[in-house]
Enzyme design. Structure first.
Site, mmCIF file in Angstrom:
data_model
loop_
_atom_site.group_PDB
_atom_site.id
_atom_site.type_symbol
_atom_site.label_atom_id
_atom_site.label_comp_id
_atom_site.label_asym_id
_atom_site.label_seq_id
_atom_site.Cartn_x
_atom_site.Cartn_y
_atom_site.Cartn_z
ATOM 1 N N ASP A 128 39.372 33.206 37.391
ATOM 2 C CA ASP A 128 40.340 33.990 38.166
ATOM 3 C C ASP A 128 41.097 33.039 39.084
ATOM 4 O O ASP A 128 40.553 32.024 39.529
ATOM 5 C CB ASP A 128 39.625 35.053 38.999
ATOM 6 C CG ASP A 128 39.052 36.178 38.148
ATOM 7 O OD1 ASP A 128 39.633 36.487 37.098
ATOM 8 O OD2 ASP A 128 38.032 36.754 38.545
ATOM 9 N N ASP A 146 43.432 40.223 33.381
ATOM 10 C CA ASP A 146 43.137 41.394 34.214
ATOM 11 C C ASP A 146 44.403 42.203 34.486
ATOM 12 O O ASP A 146 44.390 43.436 34.470
ATOM 13 C CB ASP A 146 42.519 40.971 35.546
ATOM 14 C CG ASP A 146 41.199 40.239 35.395
ATOM 15 O OD1 ASP A 146 40.514 40.437 34.380
ATOM 16 O OD2 ASP A 146 40.856 39.463 36.311
#
Length: 166
Positions: A128, A146
């Site tokens: 991330d 995401d």
């Protein structure tokens, strides 16, 4: 590129087009993750604006780091879940290839799911790097995959609402 659906006069988009969109998402997702891992060390953060940072984070759990502190079983569980979801989505795309909004939603979700499954297989965690914070409120770091999953979910809801209203 388009064929006729034998039950309607509307053109039907082929499965390959939707898989191509998903593949493009996987490519963009993986390229951005490779880039961030080359430029940042784990935990390093770069403020971009007053509400947005780039940061290298590892998520061993699911959305919002759900189950991230577990013993490691979650890696295999979420990998299997992602693979099963991807296979089911391909099945749905094949059966409903002419339903544009529905298939856009599925293609976005598929690309995001595959992008995160690749991370789990290669690294044991999802990379991330997008970090948003506003007025003391901090959103968990996320990535391109995401984002496309979230946009796909919104399109899926809009498609369902559209069907209900017909």
């Amino acid at each position: 590129m388009a064929t006729k659906n034998r039950f309607s006069s509307a053109p039907q988009t082929r499965l390959g087009s939707w898989l191509g969109i998903a593949a493009l998402i996987v490519l963009i997702d993986q390229l951005t993750k490779i880039t961030i891992t080359k430029l940042f060390t784990y935990g390093e953060s770069l403020p971009v604006t007053s509400f947005f940072n780039l940061v290298l984070a590892h998520n061993k759990g699911a959305a919002f780091s759900f189950l991230a502190t577990e013993s490691g079983w979650q890696r295999y569980f979420f990998t299997g879940l992602g693979v099963a979801a991807a296979l089911f989505i391909v099945y749905l795309l094949k059966r409903n290839a002419g339903q544009r909004l529905f298939c856009w939603a599925l293609a976005l979700i598929l690309g995001g799911a595959v992008g995160n499954v690749i991370d789990r297989i290669l690294y044991g965690y999802v990379i991330d790097f997008l970090d948003i914070h506003v007025a003391g409120w901090h959103w968990p770091a996320f990535n391109v995959a995401d984002s496309t999953i979230c946009v796909g979910a919104i399109l899926f809801v809009l498609d369902e609402l559209r069907r209900v209203n017909k």
